[in-house]
Design a protein around this motif. Structure first.
Motif, PDB file in Angstrom:
ATOM      1  N   HIS A  60      -2.712  15.942  17.953  1.00 14.22           N
ATOM      2  CA  HIS A  60      -3.293  14.920  17.077  1.00 14.22           C
ATOM      3  C   HIS A  60      -4.807  15.059  16.958  1.00 14.22           C
ATOM      4  CE1 HIS A  60      -5.099  12.011  19.939  1.00 14.22           C
ATOM      5  NE2 HIS A  60      -4.189  12.470  20.769  1.00 14.22           N
ATOM      6  N   GLN A  61      -5.476  15.607  17.969  1.00 12.01           N
ATOM      7  CA  GLN A  61      -6.921  15.780  17.885  1.00 12.01           C
ATOM      8  C   GLN A  61      -7.284  16.727  16.731  1.00 12.01           C
ATOM      9  OE1 GLN A  61      -5.045  16.330  20.605  1.00 12.01           O
ATOM     10  NE2 GLN A  61      -6.056  15.664  22.469  1.00 12.01           N
ATOM     11  N   LEU A  62      -6.532  17.813  16.605  1.00 15.13           N
ATOM     12  CA  LEU A  62      -6.807  18.766  15.534  1.00 15.13           C
ATOM     13  C   LEU A  62      -6.357  18.229  14.182  1.00 15.13           C
ATOM     14  CD1 LEU A  62      -5.986  22.196  17.197  1.00 15.13           C
ATOM     15  CD2 LEU A  62      -8.213  21.157  16.794  1.00 15.13           C
ATOM     16  N   VAL A  63      -5.269  17.487  14.156  1.00 16.81           N
ATOM     17  CA  VAL A  63      -4.796  16.904  12.897  1.00 16.81           C
ATOM     18  C   VAL A  63      -5.864  15.978  12.330  1.00 16.81           C
ATOM     19  CG1 VAL A  63      -3.090  15.358  11.863  1.00 16.81           C
ATOM     20  CG2 VAL A  63      -2.354  17.175  13.417  1.00 16.81           C
ATOM     21  N   ARG A  64      -6.521  15.216  13.191  1.00 15.48           N
ATOM     22  CA  ARG A  64      -7.588  14.325  12.717  1.00 15.48           C
ATOM     23  C   ARG A  64      -8.675  15.114  12.011  1.00 15.48           C
ATOM     24  NH1 ARG A  64      -8.599   9.652  16.026  1.00 15.48           N
ATOM     25  NH2 ARG A  64      -6.658   9.344  17.103  1.00 15.48           N
ATOM     26  N   ILE A  65      -9.061  16.231  12.602  1.00 19.41           N
ATOM     27  CA  ILE A  65     -10.102  17.064  11.997  1.00 19.41           C
ATOM     28  C   ILE A  65      -9.606  17.624  10.669  1.00 19.41           C
ATOM     29  CG2 ILE A  65     -11.462  19.186  12.236  1.00 19.41           C
ATOM     30  CD1 ILE A  65     -11.301  18.645  15.333  1.00 19.41           C
ATOM     31  N   LEU A  66      -8.389  18.153  10.672  1.00 16.06           N
ATOM     32  CA  LEU A  66      -7.847  18.764   9.456  1.00 16.06           C
ATOM     33  C   LEU A  66      -7.735  17.757   8.315  1.00 16.06           C
ATOM     34  CD1 LEU A  66      -5.050  20.966  11.075  1.00 16.06           C
ATOM     35  CD2 LEU A  66      -7.193  21.762  10.070  1.00 16.06           C
ATOM     36  N   ILE A  67      -7.211  16.571   8.580  1.00 14.66           N
ATOM     37  CA  ILE A  67      -7.025  15.606   7.495  1.00 14.66           C
ATOM     38  C   ILE A  67      -8.372  15.032   7.068  1.00 14.66           C
ATOM     39  CG2 ILE A  67      -6.518  13.519   8.844  1.00 14.66           C
ATOM     40  CD1 ILE A  67      -4.786  14.693   5.588  1.00 14.66           C
ATOM     41  N   ALA A  68      -9.302  14.873   7.997  1.00 18.25           N
ATOM     42  CA  ALA A  68     -10.636  14.389   7.634  1.00 18.25           C
ATOM     43  C   ALA A  68     -11.317  15.388   6.699  1.00 18.25           C
ATOM     44  CB  ALA A  68     -11.479  14.162   8.891  1.00 18.25           C
ATOM     45  N   GLU A  69     -11.215  16.673   7.022  1.00 16.70           N
ATOM     46  CA  GLU A  69     -11.819  17.692   6.166  1.00 16.70           C
ATOM     47  C   GLU A  69     -11.132  17.719   4.807  1.00 16.70           C
ATOM     48  OE1 GLU A  69     -12.798  21.319   4.122  1.00 16.70           O
ATOM     49  OE2 GLU A  69     -10.788  20.726   4.749  1.00 16.70           O
ATOM     50  N   GLN A  70      -9.807  17.595   4.783  1.00 13.96           N
ATOM     51  CA  GLN A  70      -9.085  17.627   3.508  1.00 13.96           C
ATOM     52  C   GLN A  70      -9.390  16.403   2.644  1.00 13.96           C
ATOM     53  OE1 GLN A  70      -7.103  20.180   2.002  1.00 13.96           O
ATOM     54  NE2 GLN A  70      -8.359  21.188   3.552  1.00 13.96           N
ATOM     55  N   LEU A  71      -9.641  15.260   3.264  1.00 18.58           N
ATOM     56  CA  LEU A  71     -10.053  14.086   2.482  1.00 18.58           C
ATOM     57  C   LEU A  71     -11.409  14.356   1.823  1.00 18.58           C
ATOM     58  CD1 LEU A  71      -8.944  11.199   4.840  1.00 18.58           C
ATOM     59  CD2 LEU A  71      -8.133  11.592   2.493  1.00 18.58           C
ATOM     60  N   TYR A  72     -12.335  14.894   2.588  1.00 22.23           N
ATOM     61  CA  TYR A  72     -13.634  15.229   2.008  1.00 22.23           C
ATOM     62  C   TYR A  72     -13.470  16.286   0.916  1.00 22.23           C
ATOM     63  CZ  TYR A  72     -18.259  17.175   1.341  1.00 22.23           C
ATOM     64  OH  TYR A  72     -19.406  17.638   0.769  1.00 22.23           O
ATOM     65  N   ARG A  73     -12.675  17.309   1.184  1.00 21.99           N
ATOM     66  CA  ARG A  73     -12.455  18.367   0.195  1.00 21.99           C
ATOM     67  C   ARG A  73     -11.821  17.783  -1.073  1.00 21.99           C
ATOM     68  NH1 ARG A  73     -12.454  23.872   0.483  1.00 21.99           N
ATOM     69  NH2 ARG A  73     -12.802  23.719   2.730  1.00 21.99           N
ATOM     70  N   ALA A  74     -10.903  16.837  -0.924  1.00 23.73           N
ATOM     71  CA  ALA A  74     -10.269  16.212  -2.094  1.00 23.73           C
ATOM     72  C   ALA A  74     -11.311  15.521  -2.964  1.00 23.73           C
ATOM     73  CB  ALA A  74      -9.199  15.226  -1.644  1.00 23.73           C
ATOM     74  N   VAL A  75     -12.256  14.830  -2.341  1.00 22.56           N
ATOM     75  CA  VAL A  75     -13.317  14.169  -3.098  1.00 22.56           C
ATOM     76  C   VAL A  75     -14.132  15.203  -3.865  1.00 22.56           C
ATOM     77  CG1 VAL A  75     -15.500  12.912  -2.870  1.00 22.56           C
ATOM     78  CG2 VAL A  75     -13.476  12.122  -1.664  1.00 22.56           C
ATOM     79  N   THR A  76     -14.439  16.316  -3.216  1.00 22.75           N
ATOM     80  CA  THR A  76     -15.244  17.332  -3.900  1.00 22.75           C
ATOM     81  C   THR A  76     -14.467  17.964  -5.049  1.00 22.75           C
ATOM     82  OG1 THR A  76     -14.662  19.181  -2.416  1.00 22.75           O
ATOM     83  CG2 THR A  76     -16.564  17.799  -1.792  1.00 22.75           C
TER      84      THR A  76
ATOM     85  N   GLY B  32       0.814  -1.210   0.000  1.00 20.08           N
ATOM     86  CA  GLY B  32       0.000   0.000   0.000  1.00 20.08           C
ATOM     87  C   GLY B  32       0.848   1.260   0.000  1.00 20.08           C
ATOM     88  N   VAL B  33       0.220   2.355  -0.346  1.00 24.65           N
ATOM     89  CA  VAL B  33       0.850   3.670  -0.333  1.00 24.65           C
ATOM     90  C   VAL B  33       0.868   4.173   1.103  1.00 24.65           C
ATOM     91  CG1 VAL B  33       0.616   6.072  -1.112  1.00 24.65           C
ATOM     92  CG2 VAL B  33       0.077   4.184  -2.675  1.00 24.65           C
ATOM     93  N   LEU B  34       1.994   4.727   1.515  1.00 27.40           N
ATOM     94  CA  LEU B  34       2.121   5.293   2.857  1.00 27.40           C
ATOM     95  C   LEU B  34       2.369   6.789   2.747  1.00 27.40           C
ATOM     96  CD1 LEU B  34       2.319   4.960   5.932  1.00 27.40           C
ATOM     97  CD2 LEU B  34       4.758   4.440   5.624  1.00 27.40           C
ATOM     98  N   VAL B  35       1.479   7.563   3.356  1.00 24.59           N
ATOM     99  CA  VAL B  35       1.613   9.021   3.402  1.00 24.59           C
ATOM    100  C   VAL B  35       1.778   9.419   4.857  1.00 24.59           C
ATOM    101  CG1 VAL B  35       0.489  11.239   2.935  1.00 24.59           C
ATOM    102  CG2 VAL B  35       0.210   9.337   1.322  1.00 24.59           C
ATOM    103  N   LEU B  36       2.883  10.080   5.151  1.00 30.05           N
ATOM    104  CA  LEU B  36       3.157  10.537   6.512  1.00 30.05           C
ATOM    105  C   LEU B  36       2.772  12.002   6.650  1.00 30.05           C
ATOM    106  CD1 LEU B  36       6.751   9.055   7.005  1.00 30.05           C
ATOM    107  CD2 LEU B  36       4.548   7.979   7.548  1.00 30.05           C
ATOM    108  N   LEU B  37       2.194  12.338   7.781  1.00 28.01           N
ATOM    109  CA  LEU B  37       1.940  13.739   8.107  1.00 28.01           C
ATOM    110  C   LEU B  37       3.045  14.179   9.057  1.00 28.01           C
ATOM    111  CD1 LEU B  37      -1.918  13.790   8.672  1.00 28.01           C
ATOM    112  CD2 LEU B  37      -0.635  14.387   6.621  1.00 28.01           C
ATOM    113  N   ASP B  38       3.792  15.175   8.636  1.00 29.33           N
ATOM    114  CA  ASP B  38       4.950  15.628   9.407  1.00 29.33           C
ATOM    115  C   ASP B  38       5.164  17.105   9.129  1.00 29.33           C
ATOM    116  OD1 ASP B  38       8.042  16.203   9.524  1.00 29.33           O
ATOM    117  OD2 ASP B  38       7.720  14.421  10.753  1.00 29.33           O
ATOM    118  N   GLU B  39       5.449  17.859  10.162  1.00 31.05           N
ATOM    119  CA  GLU B  39       5.626  19.308   9.990  1.00 31.05           C
ATOM    120  C   GLU B  39       6.783  19.657   9.058  1.00 31.05           C
ATOM    121  OE1 GLU B  39       8.229  20.161  14.029  1.00 31.05           O
ATOM    122  OE2 GLU B  39       6.056  20.184  14.098  1.00 31.05           O
ATOM    123  N   ARG B  40       7.690  18.720   8.819  1.00 31.04           N
ATOM    124  CA  ARG B  40       8.798  18.959   7.903  1.00 31.04           C
ATOM    125  C   ARG B  40       8.503  18.430   6.498  1.00 31.04           C
ATOM    126  NH1 ARG B  40      10.390  17.452  12.741  1.00 31.04           N
ATOM    127  NH2 ARG B  40      10.443  15.271  12.144  1.00 31.04           N
TER     128      ARG B  40
END
Length: 160
Positions: free
Chosen positions: A134-150, A71-79
């Motif tokens: 991590h609580q906010l990151v979950r919200i941010l990435i969840a919204e961006q996944l939905y936005r990507a679909v749109t 599978g594809v692995l995408v890391l979320l990292d500030e760098r």
């Protein structure tokens, strides 16, 4: 393409969990029409090891177990590389169009991600140069996944 989220740390009941769930539900409903499916949300407890390097290693082992072979692995990292929403959507679309079957987006713990993961990652991206809980990151990435679909489907949710 089946998309999963892997997160070190668990969301407790509350507004953060509700908001993340709202966007993940939207993604789960809209994604299949364009070949993107939310299939798993893996939460693991933070390691209790006495030092950061050991914690990161132990958490990486859990990520390896949760990540499908090939599978594809995408890391979320500030760098990581900063992408705008359209570029993030294009990245997902590219992996999908290449016939990738599984994609995991990994959110590290308080100590970050183990260095061994960066060599295995297909992409390392950031949600800005700031460090986020991590609580906010979950919200941010969840919204961006939905936005990507749109974006990929031409839905008017994303406006510039």
């Amino acid at each position: 393409m089946r998309i999963g989220l892997f997160a070190v740390g668990r969301l407790k009941t509350g507004p953060e969990k509700d908001l993340a769930a709202r966007y993940l539900d939207r993604f789960a409903k809209a994604g299949p029409a364009i070949g993107l499916e939310l299939t798993r949300m893996t939460e693991v407890a933070e390691s209790r090891a006495s030092n950061g390097e050991t914690r990161k290693r132990e958490e990486a082992v859990l990520l390896h177990k949760a990540h499908p072979d090939g599978g594809v692995l995408v890391l979320l990292d500030e760098r990581g590389k900063a992408l705008d929403s359209e570029a993030f959507a294009a990245l997902l679309g590219t992996f999908r169009d290449q016939g990738k079957r599984d994609l995991t987006i990994a959110i590290g713990g308080a100590d970050g991600l183990d260095p061994s993961l960066y060599d295995k990652a297909d992409a390392t991206i950031c949600l800005g140069k700031m460090t986020w809980p991590h609580q906010l990151v979950r919200i941010l990435i969840a919204e961006q996944l939905y936005r990507a679909v749109t974006i990929l489907s031409g839905h008017p949710y994303h406006r510039v």
